[in-house]
Design a protein around this motif. Structure first.
Motif, PDB file in Angstrom:
ATOM      1  N   ARG A 131      54.027 -31.954 109.697  1.00 44.05           N
ATOM      2  CA  ARG A 131      54.823 -31.250 110.503  1.00 44.05           C
ATOM      3  C   ARG A 131      54.002 -30.095 111.233  1.00 44.05           C
ATOM      4  O   ARG A 131      53.043 -29.344 110.898  1.00 44.05           O
ATOM      5  N   SER A 132      54.178 -29.820 112.656  1.00 43.96           N
ATOM      6  CA  SER A 132      53.422 -28.805 113.562  1.00 43.96           C
ATOM      7  C   SER A 132      54.452 -27.280 113.056  1.00 43.96           C
ATOM      8  O   SER A 132      55.356 -27.459 112.752  1.00 43.96           O
ATOM      9  N   VAL A 133      53.741 -26.239 113.528  1.00 45.69           N
ATOM     10  CA  VAL A 133      54.269 -24.995 113.417  1.00 45.69           C
ATOM     11  C   VAL A 133      55.782 -24.993 114.131  1.00 45.69           C
ATOM     12  O   VAL A 133      56.704 -24.516 113.897  1.00 45.69           O
ATOM     13  N   GLU A 134      55.585 -25.797 115.261  1.00 50.81           N
ATOM     14  CA  GLU A 134      56.834 -25.611 116.200  1.00 50.81           C
ATOM     15  C   GLU A 134      57.935 -26.347 115.507  1.00 50.81           C
ATOM     16  O   GLU A 134      59.231 -26.103 115.364  1.00 50.81           O
ATOM     17  N   GLN A 135      57.532 -27.736 114.798  1.00 54.73           N
ATOM     18  CA  GLN A 135      58.401 -28.565 114.187  1.00 54.73           C
ATOM     19  C   GLN A 135      59.075 -27.822 112.945  1.00 54.73           C
ATOM     20  O   GLN A 135      60.235 -27.810 112.665  1.00 54.73           O
ATOM     21  N   LEU A 136      58.290 -27.002 112.175  1.00 56.94           N
ATOM     22  CA  LEU A 136      58.693 -26.310 111.055  1.00 56.94           C
ATOM     23  C   LEU A 136      59.567 -25.212 111.669  1.00 56.94           C
ATOM     24  O   LEU A 136      60.534 -24.891 110.690  1.00 56.94           O
ATOM     25  N   ARG A 137      59.442 -24.483 112.618  1.00 56.88           N
ATOM     26  CA  ARG A 137      60.193 -23.608 113.209  1.00 56.88           C
ATOM     27  C   ARG A 137      61.625 -24.085 113.240  1.00 56.88           C
ATOM     28  O   ARG A 137      62.550 -23.465 113.065  1.00 56.88           O
ATOM     29  N   GLY A 138      61.672 -25.286 114.038  1.00 57.36           N
ATOM     30  CA  GLY A 138      62.958 -25.957 114.092  1.00 57.36           C
ATOM     31  C   GLY A 138      63.517 -26.029 112.927  1.00 57.36           C
ATOM     32  O   GLY A 138      64.981 -25.996 112.779  1.00 57.36           O
ATOM     33  N   ILE A 139      62.925 -26.909 111.964  1.00 54.48           N
ATOM     34  CA  ILE A 139      63.727 -26.869 110.737  1.00 54.48           C
ATOM     35  C   ILE A 139      64.048 -25.749 109.994  1.00 54.48           C
ATOM     36  O   ILE A 139      65.263 -25.770 109.444  1.00 54.48           O
ATOM     37  N   GLU A 140      63.270 -24.864 110.047  1.00 55.44           N
ATOM     38  CA  GLU A 140      63.952 -23.464 109.492  1.00 55.44           C
ATOM     39  C   GLU A 140      65.057 -22.930 110.163  1.00 55.44           C
ATOM     40  O   GLU A 140      65.804 -22.309 109.498  1.00 55.44           O
TER      41      GLU A 140
END
Length: 303
Positions: A131-140
């Motif tokens: 997962r990219s930083v942006e994807q992890l930000r969305g999951i978070e």
């Protein structure tokens, strides 16, 4: 020339005090707050990590200089501490650590490793792979919204969503006002720890482009274990002055959890996930062990 000082280590200090409607000065070598009636309240500034200065506060040059010498961060905040306007510098910044932090933030691969470590510490589990930083930000973000809902249900608080307007503070609902006050308390001591450890508050990994991006990154790791439950608990009680109740409760939680003792080692652990050799402090820069200062009670909390 003033003699050199050996400031009390950050982890040994009381976390923060709020001051409003007073003039801060140095009289007879002591750091004092003078209210409109002329009453003086002495503040052992060297044993406090952060002073949060609310509207109605004036600071003399001597007071600002003394705070800098003893390594106490001055933070100018809005009413009820819900907006951070400016902050001083407690004197901990070091170029080697700033460069180390910047190198991690500017390398996409290293930045992702740091973000993954933040996620693991915050949620107690490893983040999804690939997962990219942006994807992890969305999951978070999705997990955070769900956590708010669960805490609201636990404390019996009516909850819609996280929403507030710093320009119209009183228009916000009670849970959001309590949350804003609580997170401001956390940001204050987190910024003090970031600066004292020698890092840049603006160089973030999840949050970017803001003066306190790294402060938000680090504070989020501890938020749900400290101040967010406090905010919902106070909101459920509906006290007459919820902002003050939140501040005092956060102060107590910071003491009980020894949060200041955790933040700086936590920063080092998070950044070490980038697998770059971290800068080492020279031997003569090691802070001496000093006993814990006595508790200050409610000094400086004027509402």
């Amino acid at each position: 020339m003033l003699p050199p000082l050996k400031p009390i280590p950050m982890k040994e200090r009381v976390s923060l005090l709020f001051i409003e409607y007073g003039e801060i000065d140095v009289l007879d070598g002591a750091f004092v707050v003078i209210d409109k009636t002329g009453v003086r309240t002495h503040i052992p500034v060297g044993s406090v990590a952060c002073l949060m200065l609310e509207p109605g506060t004036r600071v003399s040059h001597k007071a600002a200089a003394l705070a800098a010498r003893v390594g106490t961060l001055l933070v100018w905040v809005g009413e009820a501490g819900v907006r951070l306007y400016a902050s001083g510098q407690p004197g901990g910044a070091r170029s080697d650590r700033l460069l180390y932090q910047a190198k991690l933030a500017l390398d996409d691969g290293l930045r992702l490793k740091v973000v993954r470590k933040m996620y693991a510490l915050r949620f107690g589990e490893e983040p999804p792979q690939h997962r990219s930083v942006e994807q992890l930000r969305g999951i978070e973000g999705a997990r955070v919204r769900k956590t708010y809902e669960l805490l609201a249900k636990r404390y019996g608080v009516k909850w819609k969503h996280r929403n507030y307007d710093v320009q119209e503070w009183d228009a916000g609902d009670l849970p959001n006002r309590c949350l804003s006050s609580a997170t401001s308390c956390l940001y204050g001591i987190t910024e003090a720890a970031v600066l004292a450890a020698g890092y840049a508050p603006a160089v973030g990994f999840i949050h970017t482009g803001k003066p306190l991006s790294f402060v938000y990154d680090i504070a989020d790791v501890y938020k749900f274990d400290t101040v967010v439950p406090v905010a919902f608990k106070i909101a459920a009680a509906e006290p007459e002055n919820p902002e003050r109740a939140v501040r005092l409760a956060c102060r107590d939680v910071f003491r009980e959890t020894h949060l200041l003792k955790k933040i700086i080692p936590g920063i080092e652990e998070i950044l070490a996930a980038g697998e770059i050799e971290p800068p080492q402090a020279p031997e003569d820069a090691v802070e001496p062990a000093i006993p814990n200062p006595e508790s200050l009670g409610d000094a400086g909390h004027r509402s």
